[in-house]
Design an enzyme around this catalytic site. Structure first.
Site, PDB file in Angstrom:
ATOM      1  N   SER A   1       0.829  -1.180  -0.056  1.00  0.00           N
ATOM      2  CA  SER A   1       0.077   0.015   0.112  1.00  0.00           C
ATOM      3  C   SER A   1       0.836   1.333   0.175  1.00  0.00           C
ATOM      4  O   SER A   1       1.949   1.221   0.437  1.00  0.00           O
ATOM      5  CB  SER A   1      -0.862  -0.115   1.204  1.00  0.00           C
ATOM      6  OG  SER A   1      -1.611   1.285   1.344  1.00  0.00           O
TER       7      SER A   1
ATOM      8  N   TYR B   1       0.062  -0.066  10.661  1.00  0.00           N
ATOM      9  CA  TYR B   1      -0.433  -0.543   9.467  1.00  0.00           C
ATOM     10  C   TYR B   1       0.828  -0.171   8.573  1.00  0.00           C
ATOM     11  O   TYR B   1       1.292  -0.932   7.687  1.00  0.00           O
ATOM     12  CB  TYR B   1      -1.568   0.495   9.005  1.00  0.00           C
ATOM     13  CG  TYR B   1      -1.973   0.306   7.326  1.00  0.00           C
ATOM     14  CD1 TYR B   1      -2.378  -1.158   6.969  1.00  0.00           C
ATOM     15  CD2 TYR B   1      -1.878   1.208   6.513  1.00  0.00           C
ATOM     16  CE1 TYR B   1      -3.033  -1.497   5.839  1.00  0.00           C
ATOM     17  CE2 TYR B   1      -2.550   0.867   5.135  1.00  0.00           C
ATOM     18  CZ  TYR B   1      -2.838  -0.330   4.931  1.00  0.00           C
ATOM     19  OH  TYR B   1      -3.091  -0.594   3.501  1.00  0.00           O
TER      20      TYR B   1
END
Length: 324
Positions: free
Chosen positions: A159, A185
């Site tokens: 990501s 994350y």
């Protein structure tokens, strides 16, 4: 030697769909596993690959949801897998290896984003466990099937969020620092990139190449943990909490979001390449700290960090990953 982290002129772009990225290729006889292939980008990826003739195995934690999602789709077989449970990973891998089939493409797509602090059965932080450690163990256990293919690709869905944090090698599990769901994350998504780099460097001579990618901003089930402030932060809503239309939020459709992983998994444009991070169906450039929307951060393509992560991952999952 890993490929140069620079665009190759693919001719595709951010609006390309997974169908367009596949380019009409016939995948008959190709064996593929897509983790998380029953929702969001994973489901679209599995659908497109199955329609092209591939045999697609979709391991699922929620088998009831998965059966409903893939009902009527071509070429897809379901299996049980929980990436946070080592015994579940081993059971899935053992079952798959027992078939004797090769594995031509492994797409490590499943993931969680910005979740509250959770820990797996070994005590590891949940996002790092799901997004990286589970896929590290799964890839290691499926290695004989990848080797059997003779030529294979491993694709890690990372990501743009990797820009939020490098891997904290001293405290990856947030045992001594305050938990921050976005830092966690970011660390896990950086790990996805470093794992692909480390795997590719070890496996290139065996004909197995690895890639990582940012699919683009897409609103899928991955956003289930986001509150109103988070949705504003990622650009999904305005200050009043109203969802913005695509022309304003810059988000992709699911069909566009699945394109880069399909491209990494199947495109002949990437033959002879590996170890690179891609976005918008293109090899990305190494971005600067001032560019928060494009490119890959230097810390995520550092070979020394990749080797350090490999050793740490072996320790955390309790097994060596011997690429031979």
């Amino acid at each position: 030697m890993s490929s140069r982290q620079a665009p190759i002129g693919s001719g595709l772009g951010p609006k390309s769909t997974a169908e367009e990225a596949l380019g009409g290729r016939d995948l008959s006889g190709v064996e593929i596993i897509v983790t998380g292939g029953y929702a969001g980008l994973g489901l679209e990826t599995a659908r497109v690959l199955g329609n092209a003739g591939a045999n697609v195995v979709v391991p699922a934690r929620d088998e009831v949801k998965a059966r409903k999602a893939v009902e009527g789709l071509k070429g897809i077989t379901l299996a049980s897998l929980d990436l946070t449970v080592p015994a579940s990973i081993d059971a899935f891998a053992d079952s798959h290896l027992a078939t004797g089939r090769p594995l031509h493409i492994l797409i490590n797509n499943a993931g969680v984003m910005a979740s509250p602090l959770l820990r797996d059965g070994r005590g590891h932080e949940g996002q790092f466990s799901t997004n990286h450690l589970g896929h590290f163990q799964l890839t290691a256990r499926l290695w004989p099937a990848l080797r059997r293919a003779g030529s294979a690709r491993v694709v890690n869905v990372s990501s743009r969020g990797h820009r939020l944090a490098p891997v904290d090698f001293e405290d990856p599990d947030f045992l001594r620092r305050p938990y921050d769901k976005w830092v966690a994350y970011g660390q896990s998504k950086t790990a996805n990139i470093l794992f692909a780099l480390g795997l590719d460097r070890r496996a290139e001579a065996l004909g197995i190449r690895a890639f990582s990618l940012h699919p683009g901003g897409i609103l899928t089930d991955l956003a289930r943990h986001l509150d109103a402030a988070d949705l504003r932060r990622v650009g999904a809503t305005d200050e009043a909490g109203n969802f913005l239309p695509p022309e304003k939020n810059g988000f992709k459709t699911v069909e566009q979001g699945a394109a880069t992983q399909v491209w990494c998994a199947t495109s002949p444009q990437l033959d002879g390449m590996g170890g690179v991070y891609c976005e918008d169906c293109e090899v990305a450039e190494v971005g600067s700290d001032g560019d928060d929307r494009h490119g890959v951060r230097p810390w995520a393509v550092d070979p020394e960090a990749a080797d350090r992560l490999w050793r740490l991952s072996e320790q955390m999952v309790g097994r060596e990953f011997q690429v031979t």
